[in-house]
Design a protein around this motif. Structure first.
Motif, short mmCIF file in Angstrom:
data_model
loop_
_atom_site.label_atom_id
_atom_site.label_comp_id
_atom_site.label_asym_id
_atom_site.label_seq_id
_atom_site.Cartn_x
_atom_site.Cartn_y
_atom_site.Cartn_z
N LEU A 114 -56.64 78.25 -73.16
CA LEU A 114 -58.02 78.37 -73.66
C LEU A 114 -58.02 78.28 -75.18
N GLY B 279 -68.41 77.18 -67.87
CA GLY B 279 -68.10 77.07 -69.29
C GLY B 279 -67.74 78.41 -69.88
N VAL C 145 -66.72 77.15 -79.41
CA VAL C 145 -66.46 76.00 -78.53
C VAL C 145 -66.48 76.45 -77.07
N THR C 146 -67.09 75.62 -76.23
CA THR C 146 -67.16 75.88 -74.79
C THR C 146 -66.29 74.87 -74.05
N VAL C 147 -65.46 75.38 -73.14
CA VAL C 147 -64.63 74.52 -72.29
C VAL C 147 -64.77 75.00 -70.84
N SER C 148 -64.36 74.17 -69.92
CA SER C 148 -64.45 74.52 -68.50
C SER C 148 -63.23 75.32 -68.07
N TRP C 149 -63.46 76.45 -67.40
CA TRP C 149 -62.31 77.22 -66.91
C TRP C 149 -61.61 76.48 -65.79
N GLN D 25 -57.32 74.62 -76.16
CA GLN D 25 -58.43 73.71 -75.87
C GLN D 25 -59.64 73.96 -76.75
N THR D 26 -59.82 75.19 -77.19
CA THR D 26 -60.95 75.50 -78.07
C THR D 26 -60.54 75.42 -79.54
N ASP E 289 -61.04 73.20 -65.88
CA ASP E 289 -60.14 72.28 -66.57
C ASP E 289 -58.89 73.02 -67.06
N ILE E 290 -59.07 74.23 -67.55
CA ILE E 290 -57.93 75.02 -68.00
C ILE E 290 -57.02 75.31 -66.81
#
Length: 183
Positions: free
Chosen positions: A18, A67, A28-32, A21-22, A34-35
């Motif tokens: 995380l 997210g 920043v928002t990322v998909s858990w 990726q951030t 995807d992680i």
């Protein structure tokens, strides 16, 4: 089935991913999902691990569709686990795919091997595991004494070390190795 022990084991790796990726940026928002996919987790396991990070205040929900973002505490914890971001935005401790190690990779290898050597007595290894770990560390030392340390040889030595550490259940020592190897 993914258990609470699995969540406990994967949470530090999930947090480091995380962080990477951030880029350590709480906005920043990322998909858990995807992680989790990066770590080889299915959707359920990703959700359970993310929920564990929410509960500990290291991550926060940003959207209802999966997210998430890292919190300031999460950034501090990830950095304590060995994650770093260079000025170019690359993770700072990855070996890479070049035939010969660059200066940054050499420094990372030296730091990790020093940490492993300093903590070897705490690992409670049986004789064969200890012998294997020492042989791998000696092989790394031999490569590091070369003016052209071979990435592939060092990578395989670290993979062997990871196998030994997995047998002992020492997941804390695995985190910097996984970051270094990009696994």
């Amino acid at each position: 089935m993914f258990t609470l022990d699995d969540v406990t084991e994967k949470s530090p790796l999930f947090l480091v991913e995380l962080y990477l990726q951030t880029q350590g940026d709480p906005s920043v928002t990322v998909s858990w999902f995807d992680i989790g996919e990066t770590l080889g987790l299915d959707r359920e396991a990703s959700t359970m691990t993310a929920e564990n990070l929410f509960a500990t205040g290291l991550a926060e929900i940003k959207t209802l569709s999966g997210g998430i973002g890292i919190t300031a505490d999460g950034v501090a914890e990830a950095q304590q686990l060995g994650a770093s971001i260079t000025s170019k935005g690359d993770s700072g401790l990855v070996l890479g795919n070049t035939p010969v190690l660059n200066e940054a990779a050499c420094q990372a290898v030296e730091k990790i091997t020093a940490d492993l050597k300093n903590n070897m007595g705490e690992k409670r290894l049986d004789f064969d595991s200890l012998s294997e770990l020492m042989a791998d560390l000696k092989s790394i030392d031999a490569q590091m004494s070369s003016p052209n340390s071979k990435t592939a040889i060092i990578r395989e030595c670290f993979r062997s070390i990871m196998g030994v550490l997995k047998k002992t259940g020492d997941t804390d020592s695995l985190i910097p190795l996984k970051i270094l190897l990009g696994d």
